[in-house]
Scaffold this motif. Structure first.
Motif, PDB file in Angstrom:
ATOM      1  N   SER A  86       4.695  -9.255  -9.257  1.00 49.08           N
ATOM      2  CA  SER A  86       4.116  -8.517  -8.126  1.00 49.08           C
ATOM      3  C   SER A  86       3.080  -9.372  -7.397  1.00 49.08           C
ATOM      4  O   SER A  86       2.976  -9.322  -6.164  1.00 49.08           O
ATOM      5  CB  SER A  86       3.481  -7.216  -8.616  1.00 49.08           C
ATOM      6  OG  SER A  86       2.345  -7.461  -9.419  1.00 49.08           O
ATOM      7  N   GLU A  87       2.320 -10.154  -8.139  1.00 56.07           N
ATOM      8  CA  GLU A  87       1.322 -11.024  -7.509  1.00 56.07           C
ATOM      9  C   GLU A  87       1.977 -12.077  -6.626  1.00 56.07           C
ATOM     10  O   GLU A  87       1.415 -12.465  -5.587  1.00 56.07           O
ATOM     11  CB  GLU A  87       0.460 -11.678  -8.591  1.00 56.07           C
ATOM     12  CG  GLU A  87      -0.480 -10.707  -9.280  1.00 56.07           C
ATOM     13  CD  GLU A  87      -1.203 -11.302 -10.464  1.00 56.07           C
ATOM     14  OE1 GLU A  87      -2.206 -10.709 -10.920  1.00 56.07           O
ATOM     15  OE2 GLU A  87      -0.772 -12.370 -10.966  1.00 56.07           O
ATOM     16  N   LEU A  88       3.172 -12.539  -7.012  1.00 56.42           N
ATOM     17  CA  LEU A  88       3.890 -13.490  -6.173  1.00 56.42           C
ATOM     18  C   LEU A  88       4.297 -12.841  -4.854  1.00 56.42           C
ATOM     19  O   LEU A  88       4.234 -13.469  -3.792  1.00 56.42           O
ATOM     20  CB  LEU A  88       5.113 -14.010  -6.927  1.00 56.42           C
ATOM     21  CG  LEU A  88       5.925 -15.106  -6.244  1.00 56.42           C
ATOM     22  CD1 LEU A  88       5.079 -16.353  -5.999  1.00 56.42           C
ATOM     23  CD2 LEU A  88       7.155 -15.456  -7.089  1.00 56.42           C
ATOM     24  N   CYS A  89       4.697 -11.574  -4.916  1.00 50.51           N
ATOM     25  CA  CYS A  89       5.012 -10.836  -3.682  1.00 50.51           C
ATOM     26  C   CYS A  89       3.788 -10.736  -2.778  1.00 50.51           C
ATOM     27  O   CYS A  89       3.850 -11.019  -1.564  1.00 50.51           O
ATOM     28  CB  CYS A  89       5.493  -9.427  -4.019  1.00 50.51           C
ATOM     29  SG  CYS A  89       7.032  -9.313  -4.923  1.00 50.51           S
ATOM     30  N   LEU A  90       2.668 -10.311  -3.358  1.00 46.51           N
ATOM     31  CA  LEU A  90       1.453 -10.075  -2.577  1.00 46.51           C
ATOM     32  C   LEU A  90       0.857 -11.371  -2.050  1.00 46.51           C
ATOM     33  O   LEU A  90       0.185 -11.372  -1.013  1.00 46.51           O
ATOM     34  CB  LEU A  90       0.432  -9.319  -3.426  1.00 46.51           C
ATOM     35  CG  LEU A  90       0.866  -7.907  -3.857  1.00 46.51           C
ATOM     36  CD1 LEU A  90      -0.137  -7.316  -4.835  1.00 46.51           C
ATOM     37  CD2 LEU A  90       1.032  -7.001  -2.649  1.00 46.51           C
ATOM     38  N   LYS A  91       1.113 -12.459  -2.730  1.00 49.05           N
ATOM     39  CA  LYS A  91       0.633 -13.764  -2.268  1.00 49.05           C
ATOM     40  C   LYS A  91       1.195 -14.093  -0.892  1.00 49.05           C
ATOM     41  O   LYS A  91       0.509 -14.674  -0.036  1.00 49.05           O
ATOM     42  CB  LYS A  91       1.031 -14.839  -3.279  1.00 49.05           C
ATOM     43  CG  LYS A  91       0.803 -16.271  -2.819  1.00 49.05           C
ATOM     44  CD  LYS A  91       1.367 -17.263  -3.824  1.00 49.05           C
ATOM     45  CE  LYS A  91       1.310 -18.688  -3.287  1.00 49.05           C
ATOM     46  NZ  LYS A  91       1.907 -19.665  -4.242  1.00 49.05           N
ATOM     47  N   SER A 114       5.763  -2.106 -10.014  1.00 49.57           N
ATOM     48  CA  SER A 114       5.583  -1.105  -8.958  1.00 49.57           C
ATOM     49  C   SER A 114       4.120  -0.689  -8.868  1.00 49.57           C
ATOM     50  O   SER A 114       3.539  -0.607  -7.777  1.00 49.57           O
ATOM     51  CB  SER A 114       6.458   0.120  -9.237  1.00 49.57           C
ATOM     52  OG  SER A 114       7.817  -0.222  -9.325  1.00 49.57           O
ATOM     53  N   PHE A 115       3.516  -0.411 -10.012  1.00 42.96           N
ATOM     54  CA  PHE A 115       2.101  -0.013 -10.009  1.00 42.96           C
ATOM     55  C   PHE A 115       1.212  -1.152  -9.509  1.00 42.96           C
ATOM     56  O   PHE A 115       0.260  -0.924  -8.745  1.00 42.96           O
ATOM     57  CB  PHE A 115       1.669   0.405 -11.413  1.00 42.96           C
ATOM     58  CG  PHE A 115       2.222   1.737 -11.852  1.00 42.96           C
ATOM     59  CD1 PHE A 115       1.958   2.894 -11.127  1.00 42.96           C
ATOM     60  CD2 PHE A 115       3.011   1.843 -12.986  1.00 42.96           C
ATOM     61  CE1 PHE A 115       2.465   4.129 -11.525  1.00 42.96           C
ATOM     62  CE2 PHE A 115       3.522   3.071 -13.394  1.00 42.96           C
ATOM     63  CZ  PHE A 115       3.251   4.208 -12.669  1.00 42.96           C
ATOM     64  N   GLU A 116       1.509  -2.373  -9.912  1.00 36.50           N
ATOM     65  CA  GLU A 116       0.689  -3.508  -9.481  1.00 36.50           C
ATOM     66  C   GLU A 116       0.800  -3.732  -7.972  1.00 36.50           C
ATOM     67  O   GLU A 116      -0.183  -4.112  -7.317  1.00 36.50           O
ATOM     68  CB  GLU A 116       1.094  -4.773 -10.243  1.00 36.50           C
ATOM     69  CG  GLU A 116       0.812  -4.739 -11.730  1.00 36.50           C
ATOM     70  CD  GLU A 116      -0.670  -4.706 -12.076  1.00 36.50           C
ATOM     71  OE1 GLU A 116      -1.486  -5.144 -11.249  1.00 36.50           O
ATOM     72  OE2 GLU A 116      -1.012  -4.254 -13.185  1.00 36.50           O
ATOM     73  N   LEU A 117       1.979  -3.497  -7.398  1.00 43.02           N
ATOM     74  CA  LEU A 117       2.136  -3.638  -5.949  1.00 43.02           C
ATOM     75  C   LEU A 117       1.271  -2.636  -5.198  1.00 43.02           C
ATOM     76  O   LEU A 117       0.811  -2.896  -4.078  1.00 43.02           O
ATOM     77  CB  LEU A 117       3.604  -3.457  -5.562  1.00 43.02           C
ATOM     78  CG  LEU A 117       4.533  -4.618  -5.901  1.00 43.02           C
ATOM     79  CD1 LEU A 117       5.995  -4.198  -5.776  1.00 43.02           C
ATOM     80  CD2 LEU A 117       4.245  -5.824  -5.017  1.00 43.02           C
ATOM     81  N   ALA A 118       1.020  -1.480  -5.820  1.00 39.75           N
ATOM     82  CA  ALA A 118       0.214  -0.434  -5.181  1.00 39.75           C
ATOM     83  C   ALA A 118      -1.252  -0.822  -5.054  1.00 39.75           C
ATOM     84  O   ALA A 118      -2.024  -0.106  -4.414  1.00 39.75           O
ATOM     85  CB  ALA A 118       0.343   0.876  -5.962  1.00 39.75           C
ATOM     86  N   ARG A 119      -1.655  -1.928  -5.624  1.00 41.43           N
ATOM     87  CA  ARG A 119      -3.034  -2.414  -5.419  1.00 41.43           C
ATOM     88  C   ARG A 119      -3.284  -2.754  -3.951  1.00 41.43           C
ATOM     89  O   ARG A 119      -4.412  -2.659  -3.469  1.00 41.43           O
ATOM     90  CB  ARG A 119      -3.304  -3.643  -6.287  1.00 41.43           C
ATOM     91  CG  ARG A 119      -3.348  -3.354  -7.787  1.00 41.43           C
ATOM     92  CD  ARG A 119      -3.677  -4.606  -8.562  1.00 41.43           C
ATOM     93  NE  ARG A 119      -3.659  -4.390 -10.000  1.00 41.43           N
ATOM     94  CZ  ARG A 119      -4.687  -3.904 -10.705  1.00 41.43           C
ATOM     95  NH1 ARG A 119      -5.809  -3.586 -10.093  1.00 41.43           N
ATOM     96  NH2 ARG A 119      -4.583  -3.754 -12.010  1.00 41.43           N
ATOM     97  N   GLU A 120      -2.209  -3.167  -3.240  1.00 36.20           N
ATOM     98  CA  GLU A 120      -2.379  -3.561  -1.841  1.00 36.20           C
ATOM     99  C   GLU A 120      -1.406  -2.873  -0.891  1.00 36.20           C
ATOM    100  O   GLU A 120      -1.588  -2.957   0.330  1.00 36.20           O
ATOM    101  CB  GLU A 120      -2.229  -5.080  -1.700  1.00 36.20           C
ATOM    102  CG  GLU A 120      -3.312  -5.872  -2.426  1.00 36.20           C
ATOM    103  CD  GLU A 120      -3.242  -7.354  -2.127  1.00 36.20           C
ATOM    104  OE1 GLU A 120      -2.730  -7.733  -1.040  1.00 36.20           O
ATOM    105  OE2 GLU A 120      -3.691  -8.137  -2.988  1.00 36.20           O
TER     106      GLU A 120
END
Length: 299
Positions: A86-91, A114-120
């Motif tokens: 997920s961090e690679l996606c958000l990067k 999925s939950f980690e993506l919801a951080r942003e």
């Protein structure tokens, strides 16, 4: 009481109905019938509905380092793979005009990415083929935690609890059962699509890839695909493999080349990187694998 890895636990036995299944498949898509090939006719395989496998995925997604590798040695840089995906996606995701603050996690399993993506991201949908995985993810959304059984050896298991970080707004995430090869038409558009360790477990991988330009229709939207490229006829008819074969000219075709061929007209490759991951089966039997992560930006 018995002492295990320095933590007191009470032993109890896995129910007899639980299957003893390895976790060599890295997503929850399974080919059932060699004769029936239509996406819409698939039904979930029992192997993906077992209590043992559910526990393996819950510890894979939410387990602590001590639960996963209770030794002073081991590949600890391979832990937290769903979070790192997920961090690679958000990067690479940029909240620009026209790019939706929506993410689709296809093959979400029990939902950590999925939950980690919801951080942003303001709206995250996780889709998985396994109803038991979706049920566990939805329970995590509602309660913030799920108890499960952690296999130590044979029928010896210890209780564990998967927990979603309290600083994540779980209300931004929803989960549903679905087939990546036949996603519902009403999903809409997204700024991010993540398909982690999925592509080489699909019965019709090109059907999934052909849907991506509509799901990511806005220029600048991000697609992240991770794959160990473990092509198997058990999951995908060999004629449908994206890579891992020798073509009619005698050339070796890799999964990466297959992705470039299928995605190149609509997406620009912006990064590819090797990402290790670690899957715990028992206290002493585990898997260390290296996924190839490719990041694509919509043209």
């Amino acid at each position: 009481m018995a002492q295990i890895f320095g933590i007191d636990h009470k032993y109890f036995a896995v129910p007899a109905v639980a299957l003893s299944v390895g976790i060599s498949a890295y997503s929850v898509y399974r080919l059932y019938s060699q004769s029936a090939r239509k996406c819409a006719t698939r039904t979930p395989s029992n192997v993906y509905e077992s209590e043992k496998l559910l526990g393996e995925y819950l510890v894979f997604h939410y387990g602590s380092p001590e639960q996963l590798i209770p030794y002073p040695f081991g590949p600890k840089d391979a832990l937290d793979f769903p979070k790192r995906s997920s961090e690679l996606c958000l990067k690479h995701y940029k909240a620009e005009d026209g790019i939706p603050s929506r993410a689709l996690d296809v093959g979400c399993a029990v939902g950590r990415s999925s939950f980690e993506l919801a951080r942003e991201i303001q709206d995250v949908i996780g889709i998985d083929y396994s109803q038991s995985f979706v049920d566990a993810a939805n329970r995590l959304k509602i309660d913030g935690q799920v108890p499960y059984s952690l296999v130590q050896e044979g029928d010896i298991v210890t209780p564990a609890v998967a927990t979603v970080s309290k600083d994540i707004n779980r209300n931004l995430v929803s989960f549903e059962q679905g087939d990546a090869c036949n996603l519902r038409s009403s999903l809409g558009e997204f700024g991010i699509v993540l398909a982690a360790n999925l592509i080489c477990r699909l019965h019709h991988p090109k059907d999934f890839l052909s849907r991506l330009p509509k799901l990511l229709s806005k220029k600048g939207s991000i697609l992240v695909i991770t794959a160990p490229y473990t092509w198997l006829e058990e999951f995908t008819d060999k004629s449908l493999w994206l890579g891992g074969y020798i073509d009619q000219n005698g050339k070796a075709v890799t999964g990466f080349e297959g992705l470039q061929r299928e995605l190149g007209s609509d997406f620009e490759l912006v990064e590819d990187v090797n990402i290790p991951f670690f899957i715990r089966e028992t206290a002493r039997k585990n898997q260390w694998t290296v996924a190839h992560a490719t990041v694509w930006r919509r043209k």
